[in-house]
Scaffold this motif. Sequence first.
Motif, mmCIF file in Angstrom:
data_model
loop_
_atom_site.group_PDB
_atom_site.id
_atom_site.type_symbol
_atom_site.label_atom_id
_atom_site.label_comp_id
_atom_site.label_asym_id
_atom_site.label_seq_id
_atom_site.Cartn_x
_atom_site.Cartn_y
_atom_site.Cartn_z
ATOM 1 N N TYR A 17 1.182 -1.320 0.025
ATOM 2 C CA TYR A 17 0.107 0.149 -0.352
ATOM 3 C C TYR A 17 0.718 1.291 -0.735
ATOM 4 O O TYR A 17 0.080 2.393 0.517
ATOM 5 N N TYR A 18 2.132 1.486 0.258
ATOM 6 C CA TYR A 18 3.101 2.315 0.776
ATOM 7 C C TYR A 18 4.248 2.393 -0.274
ATOM 8 O O TYR A 18 4.794 3.071 -0.371
ATOM 9 N N GLY A 19 4.286 1.259 -1.405
ATOM 10 C CA GLY A 19 5.545 1.211 -1.896
ATOM 11 C C GLY A 19 5.345 1.059 -3.342
ATOM 12 O O GLY A 19 6.422 0.666 -3.881
ATOM 13 N N ILE A 20 4.581 0.840 -3.727
ATOM 14 C CA ILE A 20 4.149 1.114 -5.703
ATOM 15 C C ILE A 20 4.662 2.707 -6.073
ATOM 16 O O ILE A 20 3.576 3.429 -5.404
ATOM 17 N N PRO A 21 5.321 2.964 -6.858
ATOM 18 C CA PRO A 21 5.594 4.058 -7.125
ATOM 19 C C PRO A 21 3.719 4.921 -7.827
ATOM 20 O O PRO A 21 3.236 4.229 -8.932
ATOM 21 N N LEU A 22 4.160 6.197 -8.072
ATOM 22 C CA LEU A 22 2.750 6.810 -8.847
ATOM 23 C C LEU A 22 1.384 6.568 -8.196
ATOM 24 O O LEU A 22 -0.366 6.519 -8.281
ATOM 25 N N ASN A 50 -3.490 3.710 3.876
ATOM 26 C CA ASN A 50 -2.985 4.205 3.104
ATOM 27 C C ASN A 50 -4.302 5.265 2.310
ATOM 28 O O ASN A 50 -3.930 6.370 1.530
ATOM 29 N N ARG A 51 -5.504 4.739 2.665
ATOM 30 C CA ARG A 51 -7.132 5.343 2.456
ATOM 31 C C ARG A 51 -6.811 6.997 3.277
ATOM 32 O O ARG A 51 -7.297 8.269 2.997
ATOM 33 N N VAL A 52 -6.306 6.283 4.699
ATOM 34 C CA VAL A 52 -6.238 7.521 5.634
ATOM 35 C C VAL A 52 -5.737 8.614 4.609
ATOM 36 O O VAL A 52 -5.516 10.050 5.446
ATOM 37 N N ARG A 53 -4.467 7.855 4.294
ATOM 38 C CA ARG A 53 -2.796 9.012 3.885
ATOM 39 C C ARG A 53 -3.272 10.093 2.610
ATOM 40 O O ARG A 53 -3.076 11.384 3.028
ATOM 41 N N VAL A 152 -22.438 12.962 10.394
ATOM 42 C CA VAL A 152 -22.524 11.958 9.479
ATOM 43 C C VAL A 152 -21.171 12.253 8.591
ATOM 44 O O VAL A 152 -20.840 13.232 8.100
ATOM 45 N N PRO A 153 -20.923 11.152 7.832
ATOM 46 C CA PRO A 153 -19.513 11.588 6.606
ATOM 47 C C PRO A 153 -20.356 11.903 5.876
ATOM 48 O O PRO A 153 -21.708 11.864 5.070
ATOM 49 N N GLN A 154 -18.905 12.230 5.394
ATOM 50 C CA GLN A 154 -19.137 12.820 3.172
ATOM 51 C C GLN A 154 -18.838 11.214 2.312
ATOM 52 O O GLN A 154 -19.887 10.564 1.075
ATOM 53 N N PHE A 155 -18.320 10.401 2.728
ATOM 54 C CA PHE A 155 -17.871 9.090 2.345
ATOM 55 C C PHE A 155 -17.617 8.202 3.607
ATOM 56 O O PHE A 155 -16.800 8.315 4.178
ATOM 57 N N VAL A 156 -18.188 6.693 3.271
ATOM 58 C CA VAL A 156 -18.018 6.399 4.038
ATOM 59 C C VAL A 156 -16.874 5.158 2.659
ATOM 60 O O VAL A 156 -17.445 4.179 2.279
ATOM 61 N N LYS A 157 -15.744 4.155 3.186
ATOM 62 C CA LYS A 157 -14.971 2.852 2.827
ATOM 63 C C LYS A 157 -15.071 1.821 3.810
ATOM 64 O O LYS A 157 -14.729 1.671 4.827
ATOM 65 N N ILE A 158 -16.058 0.759 3.170
ATOM 66 C CA ILE A 158 -15.397 -0.757 4.040
ATOM 67 C C ILE A 158 -15.770 -1.174 2.750
ATOM 68 O O ILE A 158 -15.591 -1.919 2.337
ATOM 69 N N ASP A 159 -14.256 -1.868 3.926
ATOM 70 C CA ASP A 159 -13.266 -2.841 3.463
ATOM 71 C C ASP A 159 -12.917 -4.201 4.315
ATOM 72 O O ASP A 159 -11.975 -3.860 4.763
ATOM 73 N N VAL A 160 -13.367 -4.795 4.709
ATOM 74 C CA VAL A 160 -14.078 -5.754 5.595
ATOM 75 C C VAL A 160 -13.899 -7.665 5.465
ATOM 76 O O VAL A 160 -14.145 -7.649 6.249
#
Length: 248
Positions: A17-22, A50-53, A152-160
Amino acid sequence: MSRIRRTFGIARSIAMYYGIPLRARRLRRFYSQFVAPGSLCFDVGAHAGNRVRCWRQLGARVVAVEPQPDFARLLRLLYGHDSGVELVTAALGRAPGSATLLVSELTPTVSTLSGDWAASVRAVPSFAGVRWASGPSVALLTLDMLIERYGVPQFVKIDVEGYEAEVLAGLTAAPQGLSFEYSPAAPNVALACIERLEALGRYRFNWSLGESHELAARDWLDGDGLRARLEPLPVDAPSGDVYATLLP
């Protein structure tokens, strides 16, 4: 041996999640259509962050939810100093309580709360080497509880990893934008998520394959249109993420 496997799994996630260029640039370009400066976003299953960043770089405030202890510690190390990030060490479900995490030490990206999902994806060649073991008991909260606390969030990502429908079952508000992971090996999870979102509001849908960070369809679809695209997929088709935006 267990500690070595865990260390390898963490290093593997960081590299992925952090090591792939671009990748970071592509991620920002992709999420800029959903995340505005000053908005609030929930990252459910934040993993290595990586989504937080990405969302912080887009100017959003972030609530990052992660139940795996090793990755909760990593998130604290990376983002614990950032006043724009709230870290929640818990999982989400349909009701508060607790649950046992099924941990894959070598491939922690697929650790899950869903035994049914793990059983389904075992048949897929890409999961042939994956093993799960009973892990720690983790606290369960709900999306509604997070909304009560943070707004209330504008966007929610759910990956569980197969628990997405359970997470959505704990939501009664309709956020403007939302994504959830889908796996063709466990189609009932995605279909239940679509049904839940349709009950919450008038959503349009699209999807993205893997980590491509590109929407697959030129035109957004209604729920039936998305079902028609997802249901025929073979079990070994690539997984991805469904994106939903609320219509006026």
